[in-house]
Write a protein that holds these residues in place. Structure first.
Motif, PDB file in Angstrom:
ATOM      1  N   GLU A  73      48.523  17.656  55.349  1.00  0.00           N
ATOM      2  CA  GLU A  73      49.101  18.768  56.102  1.00  0.00           C
ATOM      3  C   GLU A  73      49.700  19.821  55.180  1.00  0.00           C
ATOM      4  OE1 GLU A  73      51.890  17.053  58.806  1.00  0.00           O
ATOM      5  OE2 GLU A  73      50.359  15.876  59.814  1.00  0.00           O
ATOM      6  N   GLU A  74      50.255  19.406  54.027  1.00  0.00           N
ATOM      7  CA  GLU A  74      50.966  20.333  53.152  1.00  0.00           C
ATOM      8  C   GLU A  74      50.130  20.834  51.985  1.00  0.00           C
ATOM      9  OE1 GLU A  74      53.169  17.018  52.278  1.00  0.00           O
ATOM     10  OE2 GLU A  74      54.929  17.529  53.436  1.00  0.00           O
ATOM     11  N   VAL A  75      49.073  20.091  51.632  1.00  0.00           N
ATOM     12  CA  VAL A  75      48.340  20.386  50.404  1.00  0.00           C
ATOM     13  C   VAL A  75      46.878  20.655  50.710  1.00  0.00           C
ATOM     14  CG1 VAL A  75      47.728  19.511  48.122  1.00  0.00           C
ATOM     15  CG2 VAL A  75      49.919  18.879  49.143  1.00  0.00           C
ATOM     16  N   GLU A  76      46.357  21.714  50.098  1.00  0.00           N
ATOM     17  CA  GLU A  76      44.942  22.040  50.201  1.00  0.00           C
ATOM     18  C   GLU A  76      44.318  21.832  48.834  1.00  0.00           C
ATOM     19  OE1 GLU A  76      42.323  26.071  50.438  1.00  0.00           O
ATOM     20  OE2 GLU A  76      44.141  25.996  51.686  1.00  0.00           O
ATOM     21  N   PHE A  77      43.458  20.818  48.751  1.00  0.00           N
ATOM     22  CA  PHE A  77      42.861  20.488  47.461  1.00  0.00           C
ATOM     23  C   PHE A  77      41.587  21.269  47.243  1.00  0.00           C
ATOM     24  CE2 PHE A  77      45.620  16.937  48.267  1.00  0.00           C
ATOM     25  CZ  PHE A  77      46.214  16.763  47.028  1.00  0.00           C
ATOM     26  N   GLY A  78      41.438  21.750  46.031  1.00  0.00           N
ATOM     27  CA  GLY A  78      40.260  22.497  45.631  1.00  0.00           C
ATOM     28  C   GLY A  78      39.348  21.632  44.777  1.00  0.00           C
ATOM     29  N   PRO A  79      38.579  22.269  43.912  1.00  0.00           N
ATOM     30  CA  PRO A  79      37.611  21.529  43.102  1.00  0.00           C
ATOM     31  C   PRO A  79      38.278  20.634  42.053  1.00  0.00           C
ATOM     32  CG  PRO A  79      37.675  23.827  42.439  1.00  0.00           C
ATOM     33  CD  PRO A  79      38.557  23.696  43.651  1.00  0.00           C
ATOM     34  N   LEU A  80      37.555  19.600  41.703  1.00  0.00           N
ATOM     35  CA  LEU A  80      37.982  18.687  40.653  1.00  0.00           C
ATOM     36  C   LEU A  80      37.109  18.957  39.443  1.00  0.00           C
ATOM     37  CD1 LEU A  80      39.678  16.144  39.895  1.00  0.00           C
ATOM     38  CD2 LEU A  80      37.727  14.804  40.646  1.00  0.00           C
ATOM     39  N   GLU A  81      37.718  19.182  38.297  1.00  0.00           N
ATOM     40  CA  GLU A  81      36.985  19.424  37.057  1.00  0.00           C
ATOM     41  C   GLU A  81      37.166  18.240  36.121  1.00  0.00           C
ATOM     42  OE1 GLU A  81      37.738  23.237  35.015  1.00  0.00           O
ATOM     43  OE2 GLU A  81      39.074  23.624  36.713  1.00  0.00           O
TER      44      GLU A  81
END
Length: 183
Positions: free
Chosen positions: A47-55
């Motif tokens: 709910e609080e965190v929007e995860f993007g790409p993993l490098e």
């Protein structure tokens, strides 16, 4: 001339970078949210965190020596049909099973003529399958048979570090006994 297919598995240590955004009333509140999670744990903070790409930061990757891998191989070469060919584990120290069937990278001697080196294992064995006075030999034999047959294991062999980690995490299972065996 015919060609033959092989592949090599190499264990490396590297860094990953996980990008994410935190929704919060302030920077301080966002930092407080971040301090409550680790390892890009989406399930607990969706709910609080929007995860993007993993490098994967390949420039920071390094090969691991068997000495820093509890004596287990960190390089293994296989035939295309998954038959182990060779690895870099010191003779007698790789508990994965592959080293028992292969030669060691960098060694020219005949392994059959060498005395078998021993290693320590922390064996967890089921009280359901073994009496209290079971011999070390019986425990190790049952573990080896289980490894060959890939069946469910009444015996588990951990390194001392793996055992300590499980013990510290409260992960020991009721109904199992522990035995330190030099085999």
């Amino acid at each position: 001339m015919p060609q033959f297919d092989f592949y090599q598995d190499t264990r490396i240590r590297t860094w990953e970078r996980c990008h994410f955004k935190v929704e919060a009333e302030s920077y301080e509140a966002a930092v407080a949210i971040i301090k409550n999670f680790c390892d890009c744990d989406v399930n607990n903070h969706e709910e609080e965190v929007e995860f993007g790409p993993l490098e994967i930061l390949f420039e920071h990757s390094e090969k691991i020596d068997p000495g820093k891998n509890e004596g287990r191989a960190t390089i293994r070469i296989y035939a295309e049909d998954d038959t182990p060919i060779i690895d870099n584990a010191p003779f007698g120290t790789d508990t994965s099973g592959a080293a028992k069937e292969t030669k060691t990278i960098g060694r020219q001697d005949n392994r059959k003529n060498l005395p078998e080196e021993k290693t320590w294992g922390v064996f967890l064995y089921s009280e359901e399958y073994f009496p209290s006075d079971v011999s070390d030999r019986e425990i190790v034999e049952r573990w080896r048979q289980t490894c060959k047959n890939e069946t469910s294991a009444p015996v588990e062999n951990l390194t001392p570090d793996e055992f300590a980690h499980r013990l510290n995490e409260g992960g020991l299972i009721a109904g199992y006994k522990v035995r330190f065996i030099h085999y």
